[in-house]
Design a protein around this motif. Structure first.
Motif, mmCIF file in Angstrom:
data_model
loop_
_atom_site.group_PDB
_atom_site.id
_atom_site.type_symbol
_atom_site.label_atom_id
_atom_site.label_comp_id
_atom_site.label_asym_id
_atom_site.label_seq_id
_atom_site.Cartn_x
_atom_site.Cartn_y
_atom_site.Cartn_z
ATOM 1 N N GLN A 85 -46.297 -32.507 123.587
ATOM 2 C CA GLN A 85 -46.650 -33.933 123.438
ATOM 3 C C GLN A 85 -47.418 -34.431 124.648
ATOM 4 O O GLN A 85 -48.328 -35.237 124.547
ATOM 5 N N ALA A 127 -26.482 -36.919 138.276
ATOM 6 C CA ALA A 127 -26.866 -38.219 137.720
ATOM 7 C C ALA A 127 -26.355 -38.303 136.289
ATOM 8 O O ALA A 127 -26.360 -37.305 135.563
ATOM 9 N N GLU A 266 -27.060 -27.199 126.263
ATOM 10 C CA GLU A 266 -28.073 -26.256 126.773
ATOM 11 C C GLU A 266 -27.560 -24.811 126.731
ATOM 12 O O GLU A 266 -28.080 -23.952 127.428
HETATM 13 N N1 NAP Z 1 -28.166 -34.971 135.243
HETATM 14 C C1 NAP Z 1 -27.973 -34.180 136.271
HETATM 15 O O1 NAP Z 1 -27.172 -34.478 137.160
HETATM 16 C C2 NAP Z 1 -28.744 -32.889 136.409
HETATM 17 C C3 NAP Z 1 -28.678 -32.191 137.631
HETATM 18 C C4 NAP Z 1 -29.401 -31.011 137.763
HETATM 19 C C5 NAP Z 1 -30.170 -30.527 136.703
HETATM 20 N N2 NAP Z 1 -30.193 -31.218 135.541
HETATM 21 C C6 NAP Z 1 -31.016 -30.664 134.461
HETATM 22 O O2 NAP Z 1 -32.099 -31.558 134.243
HETATM 23 C C7 NAP Z 1 -32.447 -31.594 132.839
HETATM 24 C C8 NAP Z 1 -32.296 -33.020 132.351
HETATM 25 O O3 NAP Z 1 -30.925 -33.405 132.458
HETATM 26 P P1 NAP Z 1 -30.455 -34.922 132.296
HETATM 27 O O4 NAP Z 1 -28.999 -34.925 132.511
HETATM 28 O O5 NAP Z 1 -31.310 -35.809 133.094
HETATM 29 O O6 NAP Z 1 -30.751 -35.116 130.732
HETATM 30 P P2 NAP Z 1 -30.923 -36.493 129.926
HETATM 31 O O7 NAP Z 1 -30.166 -37.577 130.588
HETATM 32 O O8 NAP Z 1 -30.620 -36.154 128.510
HETATM 33 O O9 NAP Z 1 -32.475 -36.826 130.103
HETATM 34 C C9 NAP Z 1 -33.504 -36.296 129.350
HETATM 35 C C10 NAP Z 1 -34.195 -37.452 128.678
HETATM 36 O O10 NAP Z 1 -35.442 -37.007 128.144
HETATM 37 C C11 NAP Z 1 -35.610 -37.610 126.866
HETATM 38 N N3 NAP Z 1 -36.604 -36.844 126.137
HETATM 39 C C12 NAP Z 1 -36.469 -35.697 125.442
HETATM 40 N N4 NAP Z 1 -37.650 -35.319 124.934
HETATM 41 C C13 NAP Z 1 -38.549 -36.251 125.299
HETATM 42 C C14 NAP Z 1 -39.943 -36.423 125.066
HETATM 43 N N5 NAP Z 1 -40.635 -35.559 124.332
HETATM 44 N N6 NAP Z 1 -40.555 -37.504 125.598
HETATM 45 C C15 NAP Z 1 -39.869 -38.409 126.326
HETATM 46 N N7 NAP Z 1 -38.537 -38.299 126.587
HETATM 47 C C16 NAP Z 1 -37.890 -37.227 126.080
HETATM 48 C C17 NAP Z 1 -34.214 -37.556 126.289
HETATM 49 O O11 NAP Z 1 -34.069 -38.408 125.178
HETATM 50 P P3 NAP Z 1 -33.070 -37.990 123.963
HETATM 51 O O12 NAP Z 1 -31.777 -37.614 124.592
HETATM 52 O O13 NAP Z 1 -33.024 -39.232 123.146
HETATM 53 O O14 NAP Z 1 -33.704 -36.840 123.284
HETATM 54 C C18 NAP Z 1 -33.402 -38.011 127.491
HETATM 55 O O15 NAP Z 1 -33.384 -39.411 127.574
HETATM 56 C C19 NAP Z 1 -31.480 -30.603 132.163
HETATM 57 O O16 NAP Z 1 -32.060 -29.349 132.066
HETATM 58 C C20 NAP Z 1 -30.296 -30.555 133.124
HETATM 59 O O17 NAP Z 1 -29.556 -29.362 133.010
HETATM 60 C C21 NAP Z 1 -29.518 -32.391 135.357
#
Ligand code: NAP
Length: 300
Positions: A85, A127, A266
């Protein structure tokens, strides 16, 4: 610098907010979060307190500038769709930096964009997405980034500076692919067990049966990594896993959070990829197969 955060959820909104103090940042996310940010700004709470107007959109059509850096922070199961996208906004000069967990994101990115545009990073910052417009910074962690070939390039140093300015210290990794494996092994040993047994990370060291399962999963995943040419020792990885459990004792793992929300996990990119590589190299992956089966059977 012009920065797009592709996947403005928990970690993407946090990094985007911090980088926006000195740079032009556009958050690309989903409508409810984007609308809340457009109306009331972005609220970061917890370890970082931040409330600022910041640009946000739910369509790539709004990216009206040359993107210097695209931070990829969607869950690994969304990688291909998201990067396809965003492709119209990616030029040959755009650097794409993934901060995702899992063993298949780089391979997925390479199927859509050129390998030499990709950088990879790992962060142990925590986060949590609280509600539209609100993200909780739950834990201050360590962040590393690297070129896929391990070299120390000017663009890598520029990104380190960028994050330094934003008060997110970053170290350069000279073997980011190995570091990604290390995090995946640790995640493979913790996340599915917490999701299956519905417990906080710390319970894995309190319950002797779960402690044993952590150790067996960790050994199995490490054996697969070794078969892929990564020089880990099982003892080191087990110590690292226990350290992470102790540092995140009262946390709900991301996989537990996902299953509680009844949303996709995941697991395919973590334990699932370990199973694929293990089978290919004739390494026993019975436990990884079992946790994949249970997570999918119970929650997907
Ligand atoms: N959170 C943490 O503390 C953390 C720490 C280290 C690593 N990570 C890694 O970082 C990645 C993200 O984690 P997260 O916890 O931040 O996940 P998250 O909160 O689910 O954030 C991802 C966001 O991206 C959106 N999204 C998905 N496809 C999209 C698109 N095509 N265009 C625009 N937005 C889109 C999702 O919406 P929908 O859910 O509505 O699809 C969601 O709001 C993962 O791989 C995770 O393992 C996270």
């Amino acid at each position: 610098m012009n920065i797009v955060i592709l996947g403005a959820g928990a970690i993407g909104s946090l990094f985007g907010a911090l980088l926006s103090k000195h740079h032009n940042v556009l958050l690309l996310g989903r409508k409810p979060h984007v609308s809340a940010i457009q109306s009331n700004g972005l609220h970061i709470q917890g370890k970082t307190m931040f409330h600022e107007k910041i640009s946000a959109t739910d369509t790539v059509k709004d990216v009206s500038f040359d993107v210097d850096l695209l931070l990829l922070t969607v869950k690994s199961y969304d990688t291909i769709k998201a990067i396809k996208q965003a492709k119209p906004s990616i030029s040959k000069n755009t650097i794409v930096l993934t901060f995702q967990n899992g063993l298949d994101n780089i391979e997925k990115l390479q199927s859509v964009i050129s390998k030499n545009q990709i950088l990879a990073g790992i962060t142990t910052h925590g986060a949590v997405f609280k509600s539209p417009g609100v993200v909780h910074h739950t834990g201050i962690g360590r962040t590393i980034i690297g070129e896929l070939d391990g070299t120390e390039t000017k663009r890598l140093k520029n990104i380190v500076e960028l994050f330094d300015e934003a008060n997110v210290p970053i170290k350069i990794s000279h073997n980011i692919l190995k570091d990604i494996w290390q995090k995946a092994i640790i995640n493979s040993s913790i996340n599915p067990l917490t999701a299956i047994f519905q417990c906080k990370n710390g319970y894995l060291v309190e319950n002797p049966i779960l402690f044993h399962l952590v150790s067996c999963l960790c050994e199995e995943s490490t054996n697969v990594a070794k078969s892929m040419g990564y020089t880990f020792t099982t003892k080191y990885l087990f110590e690292q896993t226990i350290q992470v459990i102790n540092e995140t004792f009262n946390n709900n793992s991301s996989m537990l959070q996902s299953v509680e929300r009844k949303s996709q996990t995941e697991i395919d990119s973590i334990n699932g990829k370990i199973v694929t590589f293990g089978r290919k190299n004739n390494i026993s992956v019975l436990l990884n197969e079992s946790v994949c089966f249970i997570i999918k059977r119970l929650y997907q």
